[in-house]
Write a protein that holds these residues in place. Structure first.
Motif, PDB file in Angstrom:
ATOM      1  N   SER A  56       0.807  -1.213   0.000  1.00  0.00           N
ATOM      2  CA  SER A  56       0.000   0.000   0.000  1.00  0.00           C
ATOM      3  C   SER A  56       0.842   1.266   0.000  1.00  0.00           C
ATOM      4  O   SER A  56       0.289   2.371  -0.040  1.00  0.00           O
ATOM      5  CB  SER A  56      -0.926   0.022   1.238  1.00  0.00           C
ATOM      6  OG  SER A  56      -1.765  -1.099   1.250  1.00  0.00           O
ATOM      7  N   PHE A  57       2.160   1.108   0.070  1.00  0.00           N
ATOM      8  CA  PHE A  57       3.073   2.239   0.195  1.00  0.00           C
ATOM      9  C   PHE A  57       3.962   2.313  -1.049  1.00  0.00           C
ATOM     10  O   PHE A  57       4.794   1.430  -1.275  1.00  0.00           O
ATOM     11  CB  PHE A  57       3.932   2.054   1.452  1.00  0.00           C
ATOM     12  CG  PHE A  57       4.753   3.253   1.837  1.00  0.00           C
ATOM     13  CD1 PHE A  57       4.154   4.466   2.103  1.00  0.00           C
ATOM     14  CD2 PHE A  57       6.135   3.156   1.947  1.00  0.00           C
ATOM     15  CE1 PHE A  57       4.904   5.577   2.478  1.00  0.00           C
ATOM     16  CE2 PHE A  57       6.899   4.250   2.324  1.00  0.00           C
ATOM     17  CZ  PHE A  57       6.283   5.462   2.584  1.00  0.00           C
ATOM     18  N   PRO A  58       3.784   3.343  -1.885  1.00  0.00           N
ATOM     19  CA  PRO A  58       4.543   3.425  -3.140  1.00  0.00           C
ATOM     20  C   PRO A  58       6.061   3.422  -2.927  1.00  0.00           C
ATOM     21  O   PRO A  58       6.557   3.980  -1.941  1.00  0.00           O
ATOM     22  CB  PRO A  58       4.093   4.771  -3.735  1.00  0.00           C
ATOM     23  CG  PRO A  58       2.760   5.022  -3.130  1.00  0.00           C
ATOM     24  CD  PRO A  58       2.837   4.457  -1.737  1.00  0.00           C
ATOM     25  N   LYS A  59       6.754   2.799  -3.854  1.00  0.00           N
ATOM     26  CA  LYS A  59       8.220   2.703  -3.753  1.00  0.00           C
ATOM     27  C   LYS A  59       8.870   4.084  -3.736  1.00  0.00           C
ATOM     28  O   LYS A  59       9.880   4.290  -3.070  1.00  0.00           O
ATOM     29  CB  LYS A  59       8.763   1.867  -4.913  1.00  0.00           C
ATOM     30  CG  LYS A  59       8.319   0.411  -4.883  1.00  0.00           C
ATOM     31  CD  LYS A  59       8.880  -0.353  -6.064  1.00  0.00           C
ATOM     32  CE  LYS A  59       8.348  -1.787  -6.092  1.00  0.00           C
ATOM     33  NZ  LYS A  59       6.894  -1.852  -6.310  1.00  0.00           N
ATOM     34  N   ARG A  60       8.299   5.046  -4.472  1.00  0.00           N
ATOM     35  CA  ARG A  60       8.920   6.376  -4.500  1.00  0.00           C
ATOM     36  C   ARG A  60       8.884   7.021  -3.120  1.00  0.00           C
ATOM     37  O   ARG A  60       9.805   7.745  -2.739  1.00  0.00           O
ATOM     38  CB  ARG A  60       8.239   7.275  -5.535  1.00  0.00           C
ATOM     39  CG  ARG A  60       6.842   7.702  -5.191  1.00  0.00           C
ATOM     40  CD  ARG A  60       6.267   8.764  -6.110  1.00  0.00           C
ATOM     41  NE  ARG A  60       4.970   9.200  -5.632  1.00  0.00           N
ATOM     42  CZ  ARG A  60       3.823   8.596  -5.910  1.00  0.00           C
ATOM     43  NH1 ARG A  60       3.813   7.521  -6.693  1.00  0.00           N
ATOM     44  NH2 ARG A  60       2.683   9.053  -5.418  1.00  0.00           N
ATOM     45  N   GLU A  61       7.802   6.763  -2.358  1.00  0.00           N
ATOM     46  CA  GLU A  61       7.696   7.325  -1.014  1.00  0.00           C
ATOM     47  C   GLU A  61       8.705   6.674  -0.074  1.00  0.00           C
ATOM     48  O   GLU A  61       9.308   7.345   0.772  1.00  0.00           O
ATOM     49  CB  GLU A  61       6.267   7.138  -0.473  1.00  0.00           C
ATOM     50  CG  GLU A  61       5.182   7.797  -1.302  1.00  0.00           C
ATOM     51  CD  GLU A  61       5.261   9.319  -1.270  1.00  0.00           C
ATOM     52  OE1 GLU A  61       5.595   9.885  -0.213  1.00  0.00           O
ATOM     53  OE2 GLU A  61       4.995   9.941  -2.312  1.00  0.00           O
ATOM     54  N   LEU A  62       8.901   5.378  -0.231  1.00  0.00           N
ATOM     55  CA  LEU A  62       9.906   4.671   0.568  1.00  0.00           C
ATOM     56  C   LEU A  62      11.294   5.225   0.279  1.00  0.00           C
ATOM     57  O   LEU A  62      12.076   5.493   1.206  1.00  0.00           O
ATOM     58  CB  LEU A  62       9.860   3.171   0.265  1.00  0.00           C
ATOM     59  CG  LEU A  62      10.967   2.324   0.906  1.00  0.00           C
ATOM     60  CD1 LEU A  62      10.879   2.378   2.429  1.00  0.00           C
ATOM     61  CD2 LEU A  62      10.892   0.883   0.402  1.00  0.00           C
ATOM     62  N   ASN A  63      11.596   5.413  -1.000  1.00  0.00           N
ATOM     63  CA  ASN A  63      12.909   5.944  -1.377  1.00  0.00           C
ATOM     64  C   ASN A  63      13.124   7.347  -0.818  1.00  0.00           C
ATOM     65  O   ASN A  63      14.232   7.690  -0.380  1.00  0.00           O
ATOM     66  CB  ASN A  63      13.055   5.948  -2.902  1.00  0.00           C
ATOM     67  CG  ASN A  63      13.131   4.541  -3.482  1.00  0.00           C
ATOM     68  OD1 ASN A  63      13.500   3.595  -2.786  1.00  0.00           O
ATOM     69  ND2 ASN A  63      12.772   4.394  -4.746  1.00  0.00           N
ATOM     70  N   LEU A 178      -2.360   3.566  -0.616  1.00  0.00           N
ATOM     71  CA  LEU A 178      -3.010   3.136  -1.854  1.00  0.00           C
ATOM     72  C   LEU A 178      -4.298   2.345  -1.615  1.00  0.00           C
ATOM     73  O   LEU A 178      -5.156   2.275  -2.485  1.00  0.00           O
ATOM     74  CB  LEU A 178      -2.040   2.298  -2.689  1.00  0.00           C
ATOM     75  CG  LEU A 178      -0.806   3.045  -3.207  1.00  0.00           C
ATOM     76  CD1 LEU A 178       0.145   2.075  -3.918  1.00  0.00           C
ATOM     77  CD2 LEU A 178      -1.198   4.180  -4.150  1.00  0.00           C
ATOM     78  N   ALA A 179      -4.438   1.772  -0.418  1.00  0.00           N
ATOM     79  CA  ALA A 179      -5.656   1.015  -0.120  1.00  0.00           C
ATOM     80  C   ALA A 179      -6.880   1.916  -0.102  1.00  0.00           C
ATOM     81  O   ALA A 179      -8.010   1.446  -0.249  1.00  0.00           O
ATOM     82  CB  ALA A 179      -5.507   0.289   1.215  1.00  0.00           C
TER      83      ALA A 179
END
Length: 273
Positions: A56-63, A178-179
């Motif tokens: 539910s957590f976009p990769k760009r936000e993690l990066n 994203l959910a």
């Protein structure tokens, strides 16, 4: 007005100081970035950022979360959670956010305890009290601190203070997991989450600022700001979006004429009452 704002900031700093040590649920969004920055200035190494990596957590936000903590020299722990294993999550009931937040904050709490950190905090603000937010019930039940609400700060005020502090996130668009893109009762799957993430990443690459891609079966409902309607309807942009959305797995691609607004899926709850 400025005096009131800086009084709130002073209250926030005093509140954080009293916590002594804190683990902050960090998403790299406007609110949690501001909270983490202030907490680190006050408590230094007694602050830890914890980011939950999930579908539910976009990769760009993690990066972005990883890059911020590295830049600011903040202790950072990334923990993986498979939300599909959270009982009831994939069925997407109206209290889905409660189920998810409860499980995530239990995990964050365990990490904090292992690292001998006294408290867990999250970044909700006063504006979050005005919408249907079952996740805040989990926050209350687990004793998670909400310093920004404690200080009475609104989103606009957090953006203003973030700008003063030189944080690039001061003008970052609002984000939700994203959910939240799925109509209640529609099954959530890893495949669907990837579809939504890819679709929203495409809108970002096209230069749209604030948007959502809501999913109804295999239909995508695009929400953009009304001032960006014409951009979305430009032939070249429209054709590329339709083409790529269909490659992502959508059958139909539509534009919501109301435009972007927070929590539009909650409108279905109002109709049921």
């Amino acid at each position: 007005m400025q005096d009131e704002l800086h009084n709130k900031l002073a209250h926030l700093k005093e509140y954080i100081k009293e916590l002594d040590s804190v683990a902050i649920a960090f998403s790299s969004g406007v609110d949690s970035t501001f909270l983490l920055k202030v907490a680190h200035e006050i408590l230094g190494d007694n602050v830890m950022a914890i980011t939950v990596q999930s579908g539910s957590f976009p990769k760009r936000e993690l990066n972005e979360a990883i890059a911020f903590c590295k830049k600011e020299d903040i202790r950072h722990k990334v923990c993986q959670v498979d939300e599909m294993k959270i009982e009831g999550f994939s069925q997407n009931p109206p209290n889905r956010c409660y189920l998810c937040k409860h499980a995530l904050f239990e995990k964050i709490g365990a990490i904090a305890e292992k690292n001998e950190i006294a408290y867990v905090a999250e970044g909700s603000n006063m504006d979050d009290l005005g919408d249907y937010r079952p996740g805040l019930q989990a926050v209350a039940e687990l004793g998670v601190k909400s310093p920004l609400r404690e200080a009475g700060l609104t989103k606009a005020e957090i953006r203003e203070l973030s700008k003063e502090m030189g944080l690039s996130t001061w003008e970052k668009p609002s984000f939700a997991c994203l959910a939240s893109r799925f109509v209640y009762g529609e099954t959530i799957s890893k495949e669907k989450l990837i579809m939504v993430e890819n679709a929203e990443q495409l809108l970002l690459e096209h230069g749209f600022r604030q948007f959502r891609v809501r999913m109804h079966g295999r239909m995508a409902r695009i929400e953009v700001l009304p001032e960006e309607f014409l951009k979305l309807l430009q032939e070249e942009v429209r054709e590329d979006i339709v083409k790529q959305f269909k490659q992502f797995g959508f059958t139909y691609v539509t534009m919501d004429l109301t435009g972007y607004r927070m929590g539009s899926m909650n409108e279905t709850l109002d109709k049921k009452n």
